[in-house]
Every structure is written in C-alpha cells, then in structure tokens.
Design an enzyme around this catalytic site. Structure first.
Site, PDB file in Angstrom:
ATOM      1  N   ALA A   1       0.852  -1.193   0.000  1.00 37.98           N
ATOM      2  CA  ALA A   1       0.000   0.000   0.000  1.00 37.98           C
ATOM      3  C   ALA A   1       0.889   1.244   0.000  1.00 37.98           C
ATOM      4  O   ALA A   1       2.066   1.174   0.325  1.00 37.98           O
ATOM      5  CB  ALA A   1      -0.871  -0.003   1.245  1.00 37.98           C
TER       6      ALA A   1
ATOM      7  N   GLY B   1       0.114  -5.510   0.148  1.00 38.01           N
ATOM      8  CA  GLY B   1      -0.912  -5.559  -0.897  1.00 38.01           C
ATOM      9  C   GLY B   1      -0.397  -6.173  -2.191  1.00 38.01           C
ATOM     10  O   GLY B   1      -1.178  -6.745  -2.959  1.00 38.01           O
TER      11      GLY B   1
ATOM     12  N   GLU C   1      -0.697  -9.781  -1.630  1.00 37.58           N
ATOM     13  CA  GLU C   1      -2.135 -10.110  -1.565  1.00 37.58           C
ATOM     14  C   GLU C   1      -2.743 -10.201  -2.964  1.00 37.58           C
ATOM     15  O   GLU C   1      -3.586 -11.055  -3.235  1.00 37.58           O
ATOM     16  CB  GLU C   1      -2.872  -9.063  -0.720  1.00 37.58           C
TER      17      GLU C   1
ATOM     18  N   GLU D   1       2.589  -5.781   7.170  1.00 35.39           N
ATOM     19  CA  GLU D   1       1.700  -4.730   7.687  1.00 35.39           C
ATOM     20  C   GLU D   1       1.760  -4.568   9.194  1.00 35.39           C
ATOM     21  O   GLU D   1       1.648  -3.464   9.731  1.00 35.39           O
ATOM     22  CB  GLU D   1       0.246  -5.006   7.263  1.00 35.39           C
TER      23      GLU D   1
END
Ligand code: NAI
Length: 718
Positions: A66, A116, A119, A141
């Site tokens: 992110a 992310g 992910e 994270e």
C-alpha cells in the site's frame, strides 16, 4: 492508462504490466487500483481474452504494498473505523473479482512482493516467483500497526494452513523465494527471463479458474476453529504469546489473531468482511499513524539524508581515523570497515589497539560460525583496519572520529595531535556523550570542521547516530558528516549543542525517575515491570546497571562543576547512585553487582538486599501511574529540548527517542506521544504528577500556552 500497460498476445492472453510513474517501486495508489479494476472487468467480460498475467514493468520489484505515505494521513483526517473498513473492502472486492471472474489469472512475480503486492498475487490462480538474491515476499503490515487488509489474513491460512501462516502474519517476516516455494505460497520459481513464459505456459494448459477455497470440498490445511488439533498451540498459546509481547500497546497482532480465528471458520466472502472490519479499526487508531509516520515515512526520509544541506556537493569518506580503541572506538572502526572504508584505529599503546582489533576479529569469527559471512569477506574487513599508536598513520584521513576517555584534557590533546597530521579539509568528529562540542572545538585549529558524531552502544547493533552541531560548525561539515552516516546505513538525527545534547539528556530523566521511585519506596520489581509493560525494552534499574552507576556519578560531578545540576533535574536519583556505589559497592553489571545479581552461568535477578537498602512503602502505586511517570518525564524533557532549540523539529526528537534510547515505538516517539494524548491532556497529566511527585513534572509556561492554543508538534496532514 498511466500505471498499467495492457497487452493482448496472439493466444488471447492479456498481460497487465504494472508501472506506477515517478515511484522507484510500484505501490497500490488509487490510480493503480482504479485502472486495475477496469482492466479486470475487461478481461472478465471480453470473450476473446482467455486469461491474464499480472506482472511488473519495473524489473526486480513487483509491488511493494500500500502507499503508506497516503495511509499515514488517514488518522489526521479523522477517518472512522467504518470508512477504514470500506477502504479495505473495496480493494478486497477487486481482488475477489480476480479470483471469481471465471478467467484464469497468473502472477508473474518478477521481484519483491510485499503487503498488498503479495495479496494481489494470492488472489491469482497461479504464482511464479523470480528466484534472485534480493527478492523477498511477505505481509509486513503488522510492523506499521496494520494488518493485511486485502485478503492476506484469509488467503494465506487457507493456502498454507493456520500454523504456518500465523508467524508470517504476526511477525511480518519477509521470506526468500526458496522458502516461499517450500511453504506453498508460490507454485514455481523462475528466472527474470522465464517467469513470464512460465505463467503463459500455465495459462495455455487450459487451467481451472477456481481457487481451492471456492471448491465446496475445500478444507483448510490442518483444520480451523477451536476443535482443530493445532488450536491449543496456535490460538491459546498464540494469544498468550501475543499479549506477552505487545502488553496491550499494539492492537494489530490481536486483531490479526481474531481475523484468522474468526475468518477461517466461515466462507471466504464473510472472512473478507471480518478482515476489513478489523483493518478499519486499526487504520482509524493512533498507533498505526504513529508507527507509519515515525518508523516508516520519517525514518525513511532521514535514512535518505533529507535534512542534508542541499548546497554542498556529495562526499564519501575514503579513509577514516578513529582515536581511542575502547568499546566505542572498536565498534566505530568495525562498522566503518564493513561499509568499505579504510580505517586507522589508534590508541595510546600498540598493545591496547591490538587487543581491540582482536575483539573485532572475534565478532567476525562469531558471524562466520553462524553462517552470516565468509572468510574472504572477513579478511577484506580486517585488512581495511590499521591498528596503530602512531599519529603519522592518520595522514590522508578525510574524517576523524574521536572516542577516547570522556575527559576534556585528553580529548583536547588527541585533537591537537591528530590535526597536526590530517589534511586541512578533514572533518573532526567527537563521539562524546555529554561534553559540549563548542567547548571541545576550542582545542581545534578548525572549529568550523568540528562536530559531534554520537554513536550508541553497541555500535554494531544500534541504528542511530546523533549529530551535534557546535556554534561554529559549518554547513559543509554537517553535510559531510551526514554523508558518512549514510555510508554506514545508519539513521542520523541532527541536534544543537547543549550538555547532554538530546538523547543523553532525555535518557537521563528515564533512569533518574526509576531511581527516584526506589527512594519513594516503590517496589523494584514494580518499577522494572511497569517500564516493560509501557513498552520500554528494559527497566530503568537494569539499564542503570548496564551503563554503570559510576558513569552516572561522574556525570553528576561534571554537572556540579558546570553549574548545571539544577537545569538537569538529574539530582533526584543521586542519593540512590551514591549509596549503591560508595556504601553498598554495587556499581553495575560490568562489576558483577548492581541493582541486579549476575550469577555466573545463571539468569540475572533483582538483588534481594534492595529491600533493606530502600525499604518499600506499605502503599504501592498503581502500575499505570508508574508507567505514566516514566513516559511523561521523558516526553516533558523532550518538549523542553524543543523549547530550547536543542532539537528543531519533532522528527529528530521522535526518531532519536525510539532508535536511540528505547522510548516505546507505539507512541511514535516522545513528541508524538504528547500530540496523541493531546497537548491539553498532557499538560494536565504533568500538573497532576507535579503535585504528587515534585516540580520536575511542572510544564513550562511555553508548553502551557501551546496547550491552551491546542498547538500540536506535527501540523495535521491534509
Ligand atoms: P573506553 O574506556 O572503552 O575507551 C576509551 C579508549 O580510549 C581506551 O581504549 C583508551 O586506551 C583510549 N585512550 C584514552 N586516552 C587516550 C589517548 N590519549 N590517546 C589514545 N587513546 C586513548 O570508553 P568508551 O565507552 O569507548 O567511550 C569512549 C567515548 O565515547 C567517550 O567520550 C564516551 O563518553 C563516548 N560514548 C560512550 C558510550 C558508551 O555507551 N560507552 C556511548 C556513546 C558515546
């Protein structure tokens, strides 16, 4: 499209190449997610497209996660938990669309994939990863106070089982390609040239576009829920371990535990909702903001030397002289040689300096035993270090770091001797921990080139370097010194000259408050445990033992001599130090006895005699009050440093307090702690403690006025 290249090959396979402009690594910006959404819809609905490959247009890195520079503003903007959950859920739904749209997706992961980024790969039906030394994958994270909010807490346990997934989620560990393959996170490894063709080959084999967890017969590897065989270990012991390591200060690890526990007992779509709910809570809370701001955004900028004077040309130290080969000098020589710098290590006698170099060799040998280095590397490092007692060998050094005894006369003497040999242009840095730089510079012929370069012990491990600017220190000298810290890959802060500078001064209030508590009759175990519960790595009594009480005594004497005792407020713990050293002969760990006992081969433990030496009061304070005393006194002293101009921006104070002196990271640092509490609440807390424990807690008029005006140290980010 600006962030995504969309090509369709002759086989009807779409190749999406992510390349976010003006970013060294791809991050999930709003533009990228929006363009990815359009691309996925096109693939899903265009009958001529058979499947898709997602890859990166930046060789060596896929997607780093992110955009934390964006997320850091969420708290200041007053985002609610529901809005935070929506933010996560939208991305989650995009990734869900990838895996359920009916077309097969392959991830050609041609570099690092974190957060992310990973992910996104996990939502693809097939993953091939570049096998290269610098490539890592992981979900880090948790380290910035968040959880993987785009399916990571749901897909990873479904893929590799809860037992294997939990450590990766809870520690944010980054793993190398071979381990990722072994764990089953990726299906295959490849080379930079082959990952794309491997992905294409898989797609050409008419693969299924269904994820294992969308099959009715799917079961989580190893099972889920309270009846799973691993549950006592993963959930019961896991929860206990999580609370033992976070002490309730870090909300992310327990939230991750909940996501995994709850989410793996329900269908994927429900699990994703649960994950988003917990993510929203974390994003809207202050801990994530504090960790992202200080430990990621601001530390990252400091590491890139953001405060370096811009008008000075970049420099590189080729030859370094280190004066004094004691504990600090040896460490400084060691890390510098490791960074490729030629080092002349000098001490008063050849015998002493040889001993010191042998110590460096022993540390290297230990690393070799642990498989962290190779013999040829060790030889290179040791060959870079010349151990000598001869000042003539300093000829040609572009930087000197002085680390002799903390005595003005000795420092002045070695300064003169070194300056007689080194080039006119050389910078002279002192590693003094307390003596004002401007005073030490009086011994120098070139006070403009004189500066403080304060390392922390042990130098090999501690990431911070405090740079102290004397009255006459030039901008060029600051820039050159910052360049040297950059060469060492350490994090610099820049502070003004003042006795104790910034870190030693604030650290002193922590130890002194702890010692004062002993005098007040607080149980030693309560003092030590409360510090750890607040998030400090060690308690004030243990750390006093480490730095030795004799050192504290000599600092008191120096403060007396300089007429600074009052200013320092350090005297509050002095009776304890004097009693321990002079009467009880327990001056610290190095001497085998301090507040703690150090049995040979056994665990250290608090000395039982403390009960008689400092009798505990009948009424013990609440643990919260003990925590508050320690956190508040350090934050208040930092505010004083800010008021006096010792630190000129909150970033240096926050980074310095966490990386240098162990202030708990969840706070974001000493000044973020004040901002998070709110200036008014902080001032009230100080005033309450001043009434109970004395005027050292009294906030200054300046701070009270700021609190009245609601002024924060950090302007809220738009
Ligand atoms: P140390 O006592 O381990 O080493 C000092 C070294 O200087 C000894 O090897 C000694 O032989 C040498 N030395 C003394 N006079 C000399 C002379 N005239 N010429 C050449 N060498 C001479 O001390 P340590 O702990 O390494 O501290 C050194 C400096 O670093 C001090 O200024 C101290 O305040 C500062 N410092 C210490 C920290 C710590 O945690 N110990 C942390 C940060 C700074």
């Amino acid at each position: 499209m600006t962030t995504l290249k969309f090509d369709i090959d002759t086989h009807g396979i779409a190749v999406l190449s992510i390349d976010v402009p003006e970013r060294p690594m791809n991050v999930l910006t709003p533009e990228l997610t929006s363009e990815l959404k359009d691309a996925v819809e096109r693939i899903a609905t265009d009958a001529s497209i058979k499947g898709a490959i997602i890859t990166s247009g930046k060789p060596g890195s896929f997607v780093a996660g992110a955009d934390l520079k964006d997320l850091v503003t969420a708290f200041d903007k007053g985002i609610s938990a529901a809005e935070g959950a929506k933010f996560s859920y939208e991305l989650s739904m995009l990734f869900r669309r990838i895996e359920t749209c009916g077309k097969p997706f392959a991830a050609a992961i041609n570099g690092l994939a974190l957060g992310g980024g990973l992910e996104l790969c996990l939502a693809c039906h097939y993953r091939v990863l570049l096998d290269a030394p610098k490539v890592v994958v992981g979900l880090p994270e948790v380290q910035v106070g968040l959880l993987p909010g785009a399916g990571g807490t749901q897909r990873l346990p479904r893929l590799i089982g809860i037992m294997a997934a939990l450590p990766l989620l809870l520690q944010g560990k980054q793993i190398k390609p071979a381990e990722a393959l072994k764990l089953g996170i990726v299906h295959a490894l490849g080379t930079a040239e082959s990952v794309l063709s491997q992905a294409r080959e898989w797609l050409l084999g008419s693969p299924s576009a269904e994820q294992p967890w969308d099959n009715k017969k799917f079961k989580i590897p190893g099972g889920a829920g309270p009846m799973a065989a691993h549950a006592p270990q993963s959930f019961v012991a896991g929860n206990a371990l999580t609370s033992a390591s976070t002490h309730g200060n870090y909300p992310a690890p327990p939230a991750i535990m909940s996501c995994v526990y709850e989410g793996t007992q329900v269908p994927m779509d429900v699990g994703l909702r649960i994950e988003s709910k917990y993510f929203g809570k974390l994003l809207s809370g202050p801990v994530a903001r504090n960790l992202i701001r200080t430990m990621f955004v601001n530390k990252g900028a400091a590491d890139k030397l953001a405060m370096r004077p811009k008008n000075v040309e970049k420099s590189k130290v080729q030859k370094l002289g280190v004066l004094g080969a004691g504990m600090m000098g040896a460490g400084i020589a060691h890390v510098s040689a490791k960074a490729g710098i030629e080092v002349v290590l000098l001490d008063a006698t050849q015998e002493q300096v040889d001993k010191s170099k042998a110590g460096i060799a022993a540390l290297q040998a230990r690393d070799l035993k642990k498989g962290r280095t190779a013999q040829d590397k060790i030889d290179e490092i040791l060959n870079r270090i010349t151990a000598t007692d001869d000042y003539a060998k300093l000829e040609g050094c572009d930087l000197i770091v002085e680390a002799v005894f903390e005595k003005r006369e000795i420092k002045a003497d070695v300064t003169r001797k070194a300056e007689a040999v080194i080039p006119e242009s050389a910078v002279f840095g002192s590693n003094t921990s307390t003596l004002p730089i401007t005073g030490l510079a009086q011994a120098s012929k070139r006070p403009k080139q004189f500066i403080g370069i304060h390392f922390f012990s042990p130098v090999e491990k501690m990431p911070l370097v405090e740079i102290i600017v004397g009255e006459q220190t030039s901008e060029e000298t600051i820039a050159k010194t910052l360049d040297y810290v950059g060469q060492l890959k350490k994090t610099p802060i820049v502070v003004r000259d003042f006795p104790g500078f910034f870190t030693s001064r604030v650290f002193g209030t922590f130890t002194q408050e702890g010692l004062r508590m002993l005098l007040d009759g607080v149980q030693p175990a309560l003092i030590e445990n409360a510090a750890k519960l607040a998030g400090f790595p060690v308690g004030p009594l243990a750390v006093s033992d480490e730095v030795t009480l004799t050192l504290q005594q000599s600092i008191f004497k120096q403060q007396d001599a300089d007429g600074l005792a009052d200013k320092y407020r350090g005297l509050i713990g002095r009776p304890v130090v004097d009693k321990m050293v002079d009467e009880l002969k327990r001056p610290g760990k190095r001497f085998g006895a301090g507040f703690y006992e150090y049995p040979e081969g056994g665990q250290k433990h608090l000395w039982a005699g403390l009960k008689e030496a400092f009798p505990p009061a009948k009424q013990q304070p609440d643990v919260e009050e003990v925590k508050q005393r320690l956190l508040t006194i350090m934050a208040l002293e930092t505010a004083r440093c800010f008021e006096e101009g010792v630190v000129s921006n909150p970033i240096d104070a926050d980074i310095g307090s966490i990386l240098g002196i162990g202030f708990p990271p969840w706070t974001g640092g000493t000044l973020s702690y004040i901002d998070t509490l709110g200036p008014k609440a902080f001032v009230e807390q100080c005033q309450k403690l001043a009434t109970q424990h004395g005027p050292r807690f009294e906030p200054s008029e300046w701070l009270v006025a700021r609190a009245k005006a609601g002024e924060l140290f950090y302007a809220p980010q738009a």
